[in-house]
Structure formats: structure tokens, C-alpha cells
Design a protein around this motif. Structure first.
Motif, mmCIF file in Angstrom:
data_model
loop_
_atom_site.group_PDB
_atom_site.id
_atom_site.type_symbol
_atom_site.label_atom_id
_atom_site.label_comp_id
_atom_site.label_asym_id
_atom_site.label_seq_id
_atom_site.Cartn_x
_atom_site.Cartn_y
_atom_site.Cartn_z
ATOM 1 N N GLN A 4 -4.249 -6.218 -1.644
ATOM 2 C CA GLN A 4 -3.578 -5.551 -0.533
ATOM 3 C C GLN A 4 -3.912 -6.288 0.757
ATOM 4 O OE1 GLN A 4 -1.177 -3.541 -0.316
ATOM 5 N NE2 GLN A 4 -1.777 -1.483 0.178
ATOM 6 N N SER A 5 -2.917 -6.434 1.652
ATOM 7 C CA SER A 5 -3.145 -7.171 2.896
ATOM 8 C C SER A 5 -4.027 -6.397 3.876
ATOM 9 C CB SER A 5 -1.795 -7.483 3.562
ATOM 10 O OG SER A 5 -1.157 -6.293 3.977
ATOM 11 N N ASN A 6 -4.040 -5.059 3.774
ATOM 12 C CA ASN A 6 -4.876 -4.202 4.624
ATOM 13 C C ASN A 6 -4.485 -4.236 6.103
ATOM 14 O OD1 ASN A 6 -6.436 -3.622 2.343
ATOM 15 N ND2 ASN A 6 -7.772 -5.358 2.720
ATOM 16 N N PHE A 8 -1.370 -3.227 7.335
ATOM 17 C CA PHE A 8 -0.263 -2.331 7.644
ATOM 18 C C PHE A 8 -0.720 -1.196 8.557
ATOM 19 C CE2 PHE A 8 2.175 1.526 6.412
ATOM 20 C CZ PHE A 8 3.370 1.170 7.016
ATOM 21 N N HIS A 55 8.421 2.771 4.085
ATOM 22 C CA HIS A 55 7.101 2.163 3.895
ATOM 23 C C HIS A 55 6.320 2.762 2.734
ATOM 24 C CE1 HIS A 55 7.359 -0.289 7.477
ATOM 25 N NE2 HIS A 55 7.741 0.759 8.173
ATOM 26 N N SER A 57 6.022 1.975 -0.338
ATOM 27 C CA SER A 57 5.293 0.984 -1.137
ATOM 28 C C SER A 57 4.049 0.476 -0.409
ATOM 29 C CB SER A 57 6.209 -0.193 -1.490
ATOM 30 O OG SER A 57 6.667 -0.837 -0.310
ATOM 31 N N ASP A 58 4.067 0.523 0.935
ATOM 32 C CA ASP A 58 2.899 0.098 1.708
ATOM 33 C C ASP A 58 1.773 1.124 1.614
ATOM 34 O OD1 ASP A 58 3.985 -2.336 2.871
ATOM 35 O OD2 ASP A 58 5.284 -1.039 4.047
ATOM 36 N N PHE A 64 -4.794 1.129 4.386
ATOM 37 C CA PHE A 64 -3.953 0.812 5.539
ATOM 38 C C PHE A 64 -4.449 1.655 6.706
ATOM 39 C CE2 PHE A 64 -1.968 4.177 3.169
ATOM 40 C CZ PHE A 64 -1.455 5.055 4.104
ATOM 41 N N GLU A 141 -3.619 -3.917 -4.716
ATOM 42 C CA GLU A 141 -2.339 -3.203 -4.699
ATOM 43 C C GLU A 141 -1.921 -2.832 -6.115
ATOM 44 O OE1 GLU A 141 2.318 -4.022 -3.385
ATOM 45 O OE2 GLU A 141 0.743 -5.431 -2.825
#
Length: 229
Positions: A4-6, A8, A55, A57-58, A64, A141
Motif C-alpha cells: 500500500q502506498s500509504n 492517500f 475511493h 478501493s483506496d 491511509f 494492499e
């Protein structure tokens, strides 16, 4: 494993201490929600419905941040989205505050990747989620499992076939669950293979019956015409 990009950030509005009626909130195109956790009082919020749908899926599968109005950015994970039983429209959303320095437990989705070209086979994903414990920033994710490794009917894949950083993520599974099949390659049942043929035969039968009915109708019409003459 997909990390996960973290990064968002989701913007929400405060509902104050009284919260307001949920019905009125939804009339304005928003949905009610709340943020809880870390032994703090629950914070009532509202979110634009369209943004929740966009959002979604985010939200699922990792860390986040939520920002209430123009206040601080709160690290959270998605706890729950309540849906309408018929339309599946989001009705209420719940976020859980997390401490970035404390491990938490979460269920992470499992996704099959690659291709399996074994003829007359059916691939069964036994579990579509795996329970883990990790720091919020280390939650993936999703887990990916490569089904192209399956080359014969009867073969299976287990959790051991998933690549992930064991130093950061602990699977909350028993020894038996770790060794159990996660993906199975099964033989396609005979009725599943023959179903299209049966459908064709049924269609042919219906066509024959229809043709017979039409012929009977035509004969009846001819006889009626002769009697009229």
C-alpha cells in the motif's frame, strides 16, 4: 504481495457532538460515519457519497489518512462500510484510528495472478482473505498467488507459495491452516462440460416442437379453408 502506498488522504466533515439526522445527511448527497479507536471518543463525520464510491478501493487493505475539515491528518484503517441490502449503496462508514508504532490485526485480500492452461480444469480459491498482524505502514494492499505454477489436475498451492516479507508481516494462522491448500486445481465435472451440449439439444428439441406446432396450425388452417370452400 502488493504494498500500500500509504499516501492517500480522504477529506471528511465534522458532524459536531450531536451528529444530526442520518436521513437529512443522505438527502444532501453525503453518508454519515464515525472515527473511533485508541481509547478516544468517537468522532462523528459525514462523507460525500460519490467520493466514498470513487475511493473505495483506496480504503480497503491498508493504512491511509483522514482529514476532518481542515484539521489534523489522522492515520486510520477501514473498519466497516454498511450497505443497503438491495442496492448495495453505502449507508454508513467507520474508520479506526491507529498508532503507527503499534501492530494491528487485519484481513488482507488474496488475488490470483498468472494463467493456468490445463484443459478441462477448474481453479478454486479456498480463502479470499488472510488474517495478519503488522504495523499499519507495513500492511499490504493484497497478497498475490501465481496460478501458472499449476500444471496438472489435483495440484494445489498453499500460503508458502505467497511471497511476502516475513520479518514485517505475521500470518495469524495455525500450522494446519498454513499447510492447507489455498488454491486447488480441480477436474471440471462432466455435467459442467456437457451442459452446453444439453442446452443445444434442448434448443433443437424446442425448435422441433415449435416446427411441429406450426405444421399442425398450418394443417388446421388448410382444413378450415377447404370446409369454407
Amino acid at each position: 504481495m502488493t504494498k500500500q502506498s500509504n499516501s492517500f488522504l480522504f477529506h471528511v466533515s465534522s458532524r459536531g457532538t450531536r451528529g444530526g439526522k442520518n436521513k437529512d445527511i443522505r438527502k444532501n448527497g453525503d453518508i454519515p460515519g464515525n472515527i473511533f479507536g485508541l481509547s478516544l471518543d468517537s468522532t462523528m463525520i459525514s462523507c460525500p457519497l460519490k467520493m466514498v464510491q470513487k475511493h473505495r478501493s483506496d480504503f480497503e487493505g491498508g493504512l491511509f489518512y483522514v482529514q476532518i475539515d481542515s484539521g489534523e491528518k489522522i492515520p486510520v484503517v477501514l473498519e466497516e462500510i454498511q450497505e443497503h441490502p438491495v442496492t448495495h449503496m453505502p449507508l454508513h462508514i467507520v474508520f479506526k484510528r491507529v498508532n503507527l508504532l503499534e501492530k494491528i490485526e487485519m484481513d488482507v485480500p488474496v488475488e490470483m495472478i498468472g494463467e493456468c492452461d490445463v484443459p478441462d480444469s477448474n481453479i478454486l480459491l479456498v480463502r479470499d482473505e488472510l488474517p495478519i498482524e503488522a504495523l499499519p505502514s507495513d500492511i499490504p494492499e493484497k497478497f498475490e498467488i501465481d496460478i501458472s505454477k499449476l500444471t496438472e489436475i489435483g495440484q494445489s498451492l498453499t500460503v508458502a507459495d505467497i511471497i511476502y516479507d516475513k520479518s514485517l508481516i505475521t500470518l495469524q494462522l495455525s500450522e494446519e491452516e498454513l499447510e492447507a491448500p489455498l488454491v486447488l486445481l480441480q477436474e471440471l465435472r462432466a455435467e459442467e462440460v456437457e451442459a452446453p451440449v444439453e442446452a443445444v439439444e434442448a434448443t433443437d428439441g424446442e425448435a422441433s416442437e415449435s416446427a411441429a406446432d406450426e405444421k399442425t396450425t398450418e394443417n388446421s388452417a388448410d382444413e378450415s379453408a377447404k370446409k369454407s370452400e
